[in-house]
Design an enzyme around this catalytic site. Structure first.
Site, PDB file in Angstrom:
ATOM      1  N   PRO A 219      74.808 -61.282 -10.600  1.00  0.00           N
ATOM      2  CA  PRO A 219      76.073 -62.029 -10.162  1.00  0.00           C
ATOM      3  C   PRO A 219      75.648 -63.374  -9.497  1.00  0.00           C
ATOM      4  O   PRO A 219      76.261 -64.469  -9.521  1.00  0.00           O
ATOM      5  CB  PRO A 219      76.898 -60.988  -9.345  1.00  0.00           C
ATOM      6  CG  PRO A 219      76.403 -59.839  -9.740  1.00  0.00           C
ATOM      7  CD  PRO A 219      75.120 -60.017 -10.165  1.00  0.00           C
ATOM      8  N   TYR A 220      74.538 -63.624  -8.504  1.00  0.00           N
ATOM      9  CA  TYR A 220      74.171 -64.590  -7.917  1.00  0.00           C
ATOM     10  C   TYR A 220      74.076 -65.743  -9.188  1.00  0.00           C
ATOM     11  O   TYR A 220      74.256 -66.957  -9.001  1.00  0.00           O
ATOM     12  CB  TYR A 220      72.996 -64.444  -7.027  1.00  0.00           C
ATOM     13  CG  TYR A 220      72.200 -65.589  -6.637  1.00  0.00           C
ATOM     14  CD1 TYR A 220      72.990 -66.435  -6.014  1.00  0.00           C
ATOM     15  CD2 TYR A 220      70.913 -65.848  -6.878  1.00  0.00           C
ATOM     16  CE1 TYR A 220      72.115 -67.713  -5.338  1.00  0.00           C
ATOM     17  CE2 TYR A 220      70.242 -67.049  -6.483  1.00  0.00           C
ATOM     18  CZ  TYR A 220      70.948 -68.044  -5.541  1.00  0.00           C
ATOM     19  OH  TYR A 220      70.387 -69.069  -5.154  1.00  0.00           O
ATOM     20  N   GLY A 221      73.038 -65.372 -10.074  1.00  0.00           N
ATOM     21  CA  GLY A 221      72.685 -66.389 -10.876  1.00  0.00           C
ATOM     22  C   GLY A 221      73.792 -66.778 -11.810  1.00  0.00           C
ATOM     23  O   GLY A 221      74.019 -67.819 -12.251  1.00  0.00           O
ATOM     24  N   LYS A 224      76.164 -69.307  -9.938  1.00  0.00           N
ATOM     25  CA  LYS A 224      75.369 -70.707  -9.741  1.00  0.00           C
ATOM     26  C   LYS A 224      75.753 -71.082 -11.446  1.00  0.00           C
ATOM     27  O   LYS A 224      76.079 -72.293 -11.254  1.00  0.00           O
ATOM     28  CB  LYS A 224      74.123 -70.434  -9.593  1.00  0.00           C
ATOM     29  CG  LYS A 224      73.781 -70.373  -8.041  1.00  0.00           C
ATOM     30  CD  LYS A 224      74.115 -71.276  -7.262  1.00  0.00           C
ATOM     31  CE  LYS A 224      73.780 -71.544  -5.955  1.00  0.00           C
ATOM     32  NZ  LYS A 224      73.727 -72.703  -4.970  1.00  0.00           N
TER      33      LYS A 224
END
Length: 419
Positions: A219-221, A224
């Site tokens: 989810p972080y990538g 972004k």
């Protein structure tokens, strides 16, 4: 930002009260007209004195004006590890800087260091605000004249993102949209966006170039990349100058020892490996946990491209200087060399002089085996090359700050009673 309490609805006993060293009697006492006037005058005087003692009393108007020869940069997340180092570099380069941070990950102590280093009027101001609040964001842009935005503010832990994905989509993607909307509304011409190599996911071919397909796996990538997509779509109909920097694993600290990395204790489990190494070396935790030893790499542990924060900040400043209206630049910011986790731990042991205990555990969800960059494009177009490429040297510099700041910055993140 003064906080005034709600008026009492119930009567209370008359008693002397002390304010600013002056004793006075409760003005509700019958017939104490002179006391009421004295209290009012004292409060007004105290408020004026408080405001005048603020370092920004005489300089606030400068942030609301565009001045020839002065570039005013909004640094979101400027109280954080990377954002504070970027702010230091900008101030050294004679930029005017406004930091906006909600202190959820940043440190008020870092802001204090910067304010002490650059106390001159019109150089630096700090605004405590959450970029998820549309009204606050619009107010910030309406009351200040920014020439550019360096957007660092973001939650940035891969493991945490897999456990709380909605937090990441809101904090990264939604907040970036609000910032971009305010930039467009208030005619701010330049955006330097702090992105990540996590947008690439786990490519089958190394090293990673800017043309490598983006297939994020956590989810972080993903958050972004969504933010990048919003920026790129907007840029097609805008004359805004846009630079997107996708950087790799950040280490190190200010070589002169003024700033460092000080995550909140409750976030240490999710933090960078360098922080965990230092915590183990200082005995804060019993040892270092290495997650994953069965990856398809030379020694079975993950391979990463470790970029020194000083080099990273230099790339951001060069991107700001090279940004052109109506143009988009996308760059990988890395050394071009990968190091395994085991190699990193060995370097950390040498830097700290401590034989850190290491526990090998199963893989962490959302991690990938090998990621390192091809920095050819940024070298050719921005004349940038990583200079601090010795792991032990970068870690030694960071370790010196850690040893001399055992309690981090030593200042709690409290602003008018808000943590």
């Amino acid at each position: 930002m003064l906080s005034f309490g709600r008026a009492r609805t119930q009567p209370r006993a008359v008693r002397p009260t002390t304010m600013g060293g002056i004793d006075f009697v409760d003005p509700k006492r019958k017939g104490n007209f002179v006391g009421k006037l004295f209290l009012a005058g004292s409060l007004i005087a105290l408020c004026i004195l408080t405001i005048k003692q603020s370092p920004h009393f005489n300089s606030a108007s400068r942030f609301a004006l565009r001045e020839p020869g002065v570039t005013h940069v909004l640094v979101t997340g400027g109280a954080g590890y990377i954002g504070s180092h970027a702010t230091l570099r900008l101030l050294r380069e004679n930029y005017r800087v406004t930091i906006v941070d909600n202190l959820s990950r940043g440190n008020l102590g870092a802001v204090r260091v910067l304010q002490d280093l650059f106390p001159e009027p019109g150089r630096l101001q700090f605004i405590y605000a959450d970029l998820g609040d549309a009204k606050s964001v619009n107010k910030i842009f309406s009351e200040n004249k920014f020439d550019a935005v360096m957007h660092f503010a973001a939650v940035a832990y891969v493991g945490e993102s897999t456990m709380d994905p909605l937090k990441y989509y809101h904090n990264i993607t939604s907040n970036t949209l609000l910032v971009l909307e305010s930039m467009a509304k208030h005619d701010v011409k330049t955006l330097i966006y702090s992105s990540t190599c996590a947008t690439y996911g786990e490519p089958t071919k190394m090293p990673i170039t800017e043309e490598t397909t983006q297939v994020p796996i956590n989810p972080y990538g993903k958050a972004k990349k969504m933010a990048e997509d919003i920026i790129l779509d907007f840029s097609k109909t805008s004359e805004m100058a846009v630079m997107i920097l996708r950087y790799f694993n950040v280490i190190g600290s200010d070589p002169e020892g003024r700033l460092g990395e000080a995550p909140r204790p409750e976030l240490r489990e999710q933090g960078r490996i360098s922080g965990a190494c230092f915590d183990a070396a200082r005995g804060i935790i019993p040892g270092l946990k290495v997650r994953g030893t069965d990856y398809k790499t030379a020694d079975g542990t993950c391979v990463r491209d470790y970029i020194d924060v000083t080099d990273l900040v230099d790339a951001h400043v060069k991107a700001l200087q090279k940004a052109q209206p109506g143009k988009v630049g996308i760059y990988n910011v890395g050394t071009g060399k990968g190091s395994s986790v085991k190699e990193f731990v060995a370097a950390c042991k040498k830097a700290t002089g401590v034989d850190i205990k290491v526990d090998f555990l199963p893989r962490r969800p959302g991690d990938y085996a090998e990621v390192y960059s091809d920095p050819t494009k940024i070298k050719h177009e921005l004349n940038w090359t990583a200079k601090h490429i010795d792991l032990k040297e970068s870690l030694s510099i960071a370790w010196r700050w850690q040893k001399s700041h055992r309690d981090g910055y030593g200042i709690p993140n409290v602003i008018f009673g808000i943590i």
